[in-house]
Design a protein around this motif. Structure first.
Motif, PDB file in Angstrom:
ATOM      1  N   SER A  45      -3.663   2.056 -11.691  1.00  0.00           N
ATOM      2  CA  SER A  45      -3.389   0.808 -10.978  1.00  0.00           C
ATOM      3  C   SER A  45      -4.666   0.013 -10.747  1.00  0.00           C
ATOM      4  O   SER A  45      -4.626  -1.094 -10.238  1.00  0.00           O
ATOM      5  CB  SER A  45      -2.758   1.119  -9.620  1.00  0.00           C
ATOM      6  N   ARG A  49       0.593   5.675  -7.394  1.00  0.00           N
ATOM      7  CA  ARG A  49      -0.122   4.830  -8.353  1.00  0.00           C
ATOM      8  C   ARG A  49       0.412   3.402  -8.442  1.00  0.00           C
ATOM      9  O   ARG A  49       0.342   2.764  -9.497  1.00  0.00           O
ATOM     10  CB  ARG A  49      -0.090   5.422  -9.764  1.00  0.00           C
ATOM     11  N   SER A  96       0.315   3.918  -2.743  1.00  0.00           N
ATOM     12  CA  SER A  96      -0.912   3.569  -3.481  1.00  0.00           C
ATOM     13  C   SER A  96      -1.803   4.792  -3.690  1.00  0.00           C
ATOM     14  O   SER A  96      -2.557   4.858  -4.642  1.00  0.00           O
ATOM     15  CB  SER A  96      -1.692   2.500  -2.712  1.00  0.00           C
ATOM     16  N   SER A 127       2.118  -1.035 -12.733  1.00  0.00           N
ATOM     17  CA  SER A 127       2.341  -0.389 -11.431  1.00  0.00           C
ATOM     18  C   SER A 127       3.032   0.950 -11.573  1.00  0.00           C
ATOM     19  O   SER A 127       4.059   1.060 -12.224  1.00  0.00           O
ATOM     20  CB  SER A 127       3.187  -1.311 -10.544  1.00  0.00           C
ATOM     21  N   VAL A 157      -1.560  -2.602  -6.025  1.00  0.00           N
ATOM     22  CA  VAL A 157      -1.634  -3.053  -4.622  1.00  0.00           C
ATOM     23  C   VAL A 157      -1.874  -4.560  -4.466  1.00  0.00           C
ATOM     24  O   VAL A 157      -1.793  -5.082  -3.361  1.00  0.00           O
ATOM     25  CB  VAL A 157      -2.725  -2.291  -3.834  1.00  0.00           C
ATOM     26  N   TRP A 160      -6.852   0.366  -8.508  1.00  0.00           N
ATOM     27  CA  TRP A 160      -7.314   0.538  -7.133  1.00  0.00           C
ATOM     28  C   TRP A 160      -7.638   1.983  -6.804  1.00  0.00           C
ATOM     29  O   TRP A 160      -6.969   2.893  -7.294  1.00  0.00           O
ATOM     30  CB  TRP A 160      -6.230   0.031  -6.188  1.00  0.00           C
ATOM     31  N   MET A 220       0.812  -1.216   0.000  1.00  0.00           N
ATOM     32  CA  MET A 220       0.000   0.000   0.000  1.00  0.00           C
ATOM     33  C   MET A 220       0.851   1.273   0.000  1.00  0.00           C
ATOM     34  O   MET A 220       0.324   2.357  -0.215  1.00  0.00           O
ATOM     35  CB  MET A 220      -0.948   0.008   1.212  1.00  0.00           C
ATOM     36  N   HIS A 230       0.267   5.369   2.685  1.00  0.00           N
ATOM     37  CA  HIS A 230      -0.258   5.232   1.332  1.00  0.00           C
ATOM     38  C   HIS A 230       0.261   6.343   0.414  1.00  0.00           C
ATOM     39  O   HIS A 230       0.325   6.168  -0.786  1.00  0.00           O
ATOM     40  CB  HIS A 230      -1.792   5.295   1.355  1.00  0.00           C
ATOM     41  N   HIS A 261       8.736  -3.031  -5.250  1.00  0.00           N
ATOM     42  CA  HIS A 261       8.193  -2.243  -6.367  1.00  0.00           C
ATOM     43  C   HIS A 261       9.095  -2.313  -7.599  1.00  0.00           C
ATOM     44  O   HIS A 261       8.621  -2.348  -8.728  1.00  0.00           O
ATOM     45  CB  HIS A 261       8.019  -0.785  -5.939  1.00  0.00           C
TER      46      HIS A 261
END
Lengths: 759, 759
Positions: free
Chosen positions: A64, A40, A35, A82, A43, A66, A32, A644, A322
């Motif tokens: 993303s 972006r 996120s 991602s 997740v 989400w 997260m 986040h 990541h």
């Protein structure tokens, strides 16, 4: 009694179902982080470089997929990217559990709770109370839908969904629907595909095939095409319309239904075979465990001092995580050509990743970087150009240079084995000599003819500023490989061209105390204070250009400015291959120091933009690594955290995250060259486990907030007065001890980092 | 008794199975004309512009698949092209009946007999005695395999076969295997696909999906992958290997097994749906009848005098037939984008077809030409460039110009409705202004920057000669549309550029009595008698160039000469848009007459090459249509006939055939302009049925071998002294009476055909 049993059951289920927290390094991965805001990041769960990335999709707009609660979840699609900017891509093959009748397509629902961990995403939907748990193998998403007892167990599979749909049929960067298909193969299997074109790279059609298998039989179903429902119709062949299925599982089974969704870019049968090969059983925990084991094997290649505070560890391991999400390993899933070579897609974009993501992959998993470079060369061999960005099996978008050159040179400079470097040189030279013509948004070097003729890209060609700087950097990389391969004439030519950035250096130009900037110049050699826009003879609007110009007038198209995503204050410092020459052009060390200080003090520095990634380290070339470290620590303190909102800009396929991870170790690469700059680490000790069992340990002695400066260093026990270290020193294993102290000392002041200009 | 019954059965079967001969105009179609020698026409059944073209494939090398007996037949593939040169394309999804055990992949067999007719191909295989009959719907092949009684009824379906495989992995113009798949869906259905890349246009991967359904159940089967057989394994998911199935039908049914093979470029389920939509039943004769009815509707749009000798009728209607085989109507089968617009593929190449094939389609089926032009514009809109050639859903190959321009101008000049001409102009201008860069083999205009700067393509750029001539012609076409749309500046510019061919006209150059030739010229403006090859500074081979040079030294790559497929003697006469200027440059009418006579007398004329298609008609511009007719009749007598060798060169998607069909009528178009040249017809009368019930009748009065010349004409009863007629005069209906006589007269000597130069 019945009520009591229900409560008991629910509690029991939750206890049983909640996935074990990740152990080892994986527990420090928080998907997260980054996120929300500009980060972006994706997740959901993913293997390293994993083909499937299943996760929640909340509307058609976020890249993303989400969005934070309370945004309702439309469903769970299997393919995502991602950290990307620009238009969305993917978001294909959407699953959504529900409990109602099979009578409508929209089954979006808000979340009551959600939780993400390494390899796991879970949410409880409301009001249905359905719990969704997701994990993944390489090419297979694994879902567990837990329905409240005695509720209908229904599932929607949408083969027509994708991210970024827009009403305008051919909107730029919007994904466009091409076709879809669905077939109820058996009570426990559904196959189909989604064919989409466009998106961020304006790519041609790509097809995501799927095979979904269930551990409970479907008792009744409705397929749909367009807006029409077809109860019991098993097959909806592609007719250019959106299609999907609403399923109801037979009553009486356990409350949870498990669904494995195999994905393939070749065929639905291949997708089914991927399920059989990767996830033969039905144990959610086992699939999750296998995914975590894969990550553990990679994350554990750099071990931080176990005493490192958890938040630091989270920043670091989430940074590694990541970085390793993309590009995506699609070996065996290439619909374009056949062969044993690795195939990677979703280079998004190399302009973003060459600086720190790819170097971090090289350090952490060199076998992956070798595969990635070989995949690039394979693309060149079959399609004619190296990608600078690529997605959906197609090159598309060049933001500035043709930066696959940097990856090849970086691999060469660091001695990565198993790469055909003569072929690499040929591929780089193709970029540097064959204009892409009408395809300059797709690949190659736009404005190349002018660049070759004039030594710079003149105003009038879009992104003339960063193209010139980027091409000069890429030309440096060509010279690196040409020199190593003994291609003397090529080496000489490209070594000269590596200095082409100087042709846009407007020497006397002053702004806020700094002298000399990369500025627009026309083809006749005139410096421009106002840029004419367009080619109309009747109407020729001009707009003023200064080193701080970031926004352009409304009539200048997106991507059509002088620099891509930056001001001249930022980009004029982006000459990583010839820093000493840059310092000289900018008026010498004192002026350059003042200029850097101004940049940071006046907030002209943009932490979120890749061309500025090296900028805080430029003090190294002034013999002031203490100032580099100071800036870097300030940047991290101010712009990175474990929330986040923990990333200050688009993560760009791990670019931001990899910058952070490197800096936490006290290392920072200069891509295309073989060394790392050394800074004061943010962790006391790190061990880089190298292939062959060799460890390289970096220890900060007297590590404490009161001792922020490196005052001396020893490499393998010997004094090491320089603030940079060669890649070969790391990979052969050894120890680097950095002596920390309260005030800067002589360390790093004498032996300055290498000058690519002396190549 | 049993033996007797067998004989009776066989005789009865044969009587029942032999397809009725085609009636009406269709009986004059002989698909075998041009099948041997250079013609390379496809010999199997096809609807007009039909997606499936099932036919025999004899080895992997012939472009049409077919070879004459005694070459063994490998099988029957579903997709082919007709009349093409260069490397092969398609040849996908191969069926082959046999009678042995399911134990080997090679089931090739020689033929005992074969017969082709409109919509029908049949062969008896030996030694098995299996009779194969094939017909087709639009997207569905229909096979009837008749096995000798009491023999095992077996069938091979090969999803890995394709034409033009070569051992070298990436051989130029060779098709390359990407993947294949097969699934035994039920005892009466098999699905799968074949994914292939490369081929003539070096295109990216295309996928041919199929669904084969049987009227007899499969009793046992073996699938294969690579060289391994898998008895009873129903599915072979794509793993980058060749796959297929060997089937044995259940014993005890009738001796013949019917197989419908649906083809789709979207999916196997779509292929199955195509079967259901097009061929719901099992009546071979009905499918054949429907195909023939479609052809009859088109062929009958031009009715020849019924007294015309059958061989003349065969030449004519087979000519129409060949013209209407391609491009292929793939509307609803476009895997690249979605929309209601028509989609056509297999433009092969417009360089070949713009001169006479497309004008013949315009005359015969204007609604098709409208759809074809709209499909081109749709491709431009989605992919950026109009195709000059396209196959397998991808642009690829430009032989000279960007000749979609001619199709758009021809449609505009002839007033075809339903085309967005402003968009057409934009598409043409894209070709004319945006260099294709590294994609110049694929689309756009190679050497465009030089052409725009110098007014010609200089030596050093490959195919500099015909590119210059072709671009000038294309620019003329742009001027035509720009003028009509009132785009004055564009019109003026392209009208000027239409004369660019003169920049390569070497005025004083003499060869065999002719003066002035299109000759190589370098960028500095120097005429070259020897062409330097390559760019090496060390080794710079020169080779001499004369107007008769056709072959180049071994070190000059294919496609890298000064002209594509022609000498300067031929190409220097190929300026269809500015014939009077050409005559003037060549020294005036007398010199030009002598030059034409020399061309034909010394056999410098090449009947088989498209740039020379108009050449025999050039006498018209000298006021000597009698000489044009004489040449044309000589060419037809010498080079065209109704045998297998009846075409003098590659039919090139109907180019040769359409030239012949036009000339038989006494008409010949000058593409991009609105008129037809008139010649002495080879048939006494023809009626052109136009949409709306309007007929245009061309009658040659006093038609006899003793009266080979047109001596006078009347259009709708009024004297018509000119040897050319406007398209609008044909389509509005009416009568043209050509008075024939033994000696040339004044007809056509005064009012010469239009001069595009006066546009």
């Amino acid at each position: 009694m019945r009520f009591g049993k229900l409560v008991l059951l629910a509690a029991g289920l939750l206890g049983r179902l909640a996935p074990a927290a990740a152990q080892g390094y994986g527990r420090y991965v928080d998907p997260m982080i980054g996120s929300e805001g500009l980060g972006r990041v994706f997740v959901g769960p993913s293997c390293p470089f994993g083909l499937v990335k299943p996760g929640p999709d909340c509307t058609s707009s976020p890249n993303s997929g989400w969005l934070p609660m309370p945004a309702p979840v439309t469903g769970f699609a299997q393919v995502h990217v991602s950290g990307t900017g620009g238009g969305p891509k993917y978001g294909n093959v959407l699953l959504m559990p529900f409990s109602g009748p099979l009578d409508r397509l929209d089954q979006a629902a808000p979340r009551e709770t959600e939780r993400a961990a390494l390899g796991y995403y879970g949410a409880r939907l409301k009001p249905s109370g359905i719990q969704v748990d997701v994990t993944a193998a390489e090419k297979v998403s694994f879902y567990r839908f837990t329905y409240p007892a005695h509720q209908p167990r229904a599932l929607k599979i949408d083969a027509g969904f994708f991210l970024g749909e827009e009403p305008e049929p051919d909107a730029r960067e919007a994904q466009q629907f091409v076709g879809s298909e669905i077939e109820v193969v058996s009570p426990t299997e559904i196959r189909g595909y989604s064919r989409i074109r466009g998106g961020w790279n304006n790519g041609p059609a790509y097809t995501v095939y799927f095979a979904a298998v269930f551990d409970a039989p479907v008792a009744s179903f409705v397929t749909w095409k367009g807006a029409t429902l077809y109860p019991g119709q098993q097959e909806q062949p592609d007719s250019g319309e959106k299609t999907g299925a609403l399923l109801r599982f037979a009553d009486g089974g356990p409350d949870s239904v498990k669904v494995k969704v195999g994905i393939s870019f070749l065929s639905a049968a291949r997708a089914r075979a991927n399920v059989a090969a990767e996830v033969p059983g039905w144990d959610f925990g086992q699939v999750l465990g296998q995914l975590r084991a894969r990550w553990e094997g990679l994350l554990g290649r750099i071990a931080l001092d176990p005493a490192t505070p958890p938040d630091q560890q989270k920043l670091f391991y989430t940074g590694l995580y990541h970085t390793l999400l993309m590009p995506v390993d699609r070996s065996g899933e290439n619909p374009l050509w056949n062969g044993p070579q690795p195939y990677y897609d979703d280079f998004y974009a190399i302009w973003d990743t060459f600086r720190s993501s790819n170097p971090l992959i090289t350090l952490l998993a060199p076998e992956r970087e070798v595969a990635i470079v070989n995949a690039l060369l394979n693309i060149y061999q079959h399609e004619g150009y190296l990608p600078d960005a690529r997605s959906g099996n197609a090159n598309g978008r060049t933001q500035g240079g043709s930066h696959a050159e940097v990856l090849i040179a970086d691999a060469y400079a660091k001695g990565l084995p198993g790469i055909d470097y003569p072929q690499g040189l040929a591929a780089m030279l193709h970029d540097a000599t064959v204009p892409p013509g009408g395809n300059e948004e797709k690949e190659g070097r736009g404005g190349l003819l002018d660049y070759r003729r004039l030594g710079y890209v003149p105003s009038g060609v879009v992104r003339a500023g960063n193209r010139t700087l980027d091409y000069a950097y890429d030309d440096y990389c060509i010279a690196v490989v040409a020199k190593g391969l003994g291609e003397t004439a090529t080496y000489e030519q490209y070594r000269r061209q590596a200095g082409n950035w100087q042709n846009l250096w407007r020497a006397g130009y002053r702004d806020h105390g700094a002298t000399g900037f990369i500025m627009p110049r026309d083809a006749a050699g005139r410096w421009l204070d106002s840029i004419p826009y367009g080619t109309s003879n009747i109407q020729k609007p001009y707009f003023p250009y200064t080193p701080l110009t970031r926004e352009y007038p409304w009539y200048v198209c997106h991507w059509c400015g002088f620099f891509y995503e930056a001001t001249s204050w930022e980009y004029s410092l982006s000459v990583p291959h010839q820093v000493p020459a840059l310092i000289a052009r900018a008026g010498g060390p004192a002026a350059f120091r003042a200029r850097l200080d101004t940049l940071f003090a006046r907030k002209y520095y943009n932490v979120a933009n890749e061309p500025s990634f090296l900028t805080p380290s430029l003090y190294h070339w002034l013999g002031r690594p203490d100032l580099s470290s100071q800036r870097i620590h300030q940047i991290i303190d101010k712009s990175f955290n474990t929330t986040h909102f923990g990333l200050p800009g688009n993560d760009d396929s791990g670019a931001m995250s990899s910058w952070l991870a490197f800096q936490l170790l006290g290392l920072y690469p200069n891509a295309g060259q073989s060394y790392y700059l050394l800074n004061a680490p943010l962790v006391r000790q790190s061990v880089l486990h190298q292939p062959g069992g060799r460890d390289f340990t970096i220890t900060a002695r007297n590590f404490s907030p009161a001792n922020p400066y490196v005052v001396a260093a020893r490499l393998n026990g010997k004094p090491f007065p320089q603030a940079w270290i060669e890649h070969r020193d790391l990979v052969r294993g050894g120890t680097l001890v950095l002596e920390m102290g309260p005030r800067p000392a002589a360390w790093g002041t004498k032996i300055l980092p290498p000058d690519g200009g002396t190549l």
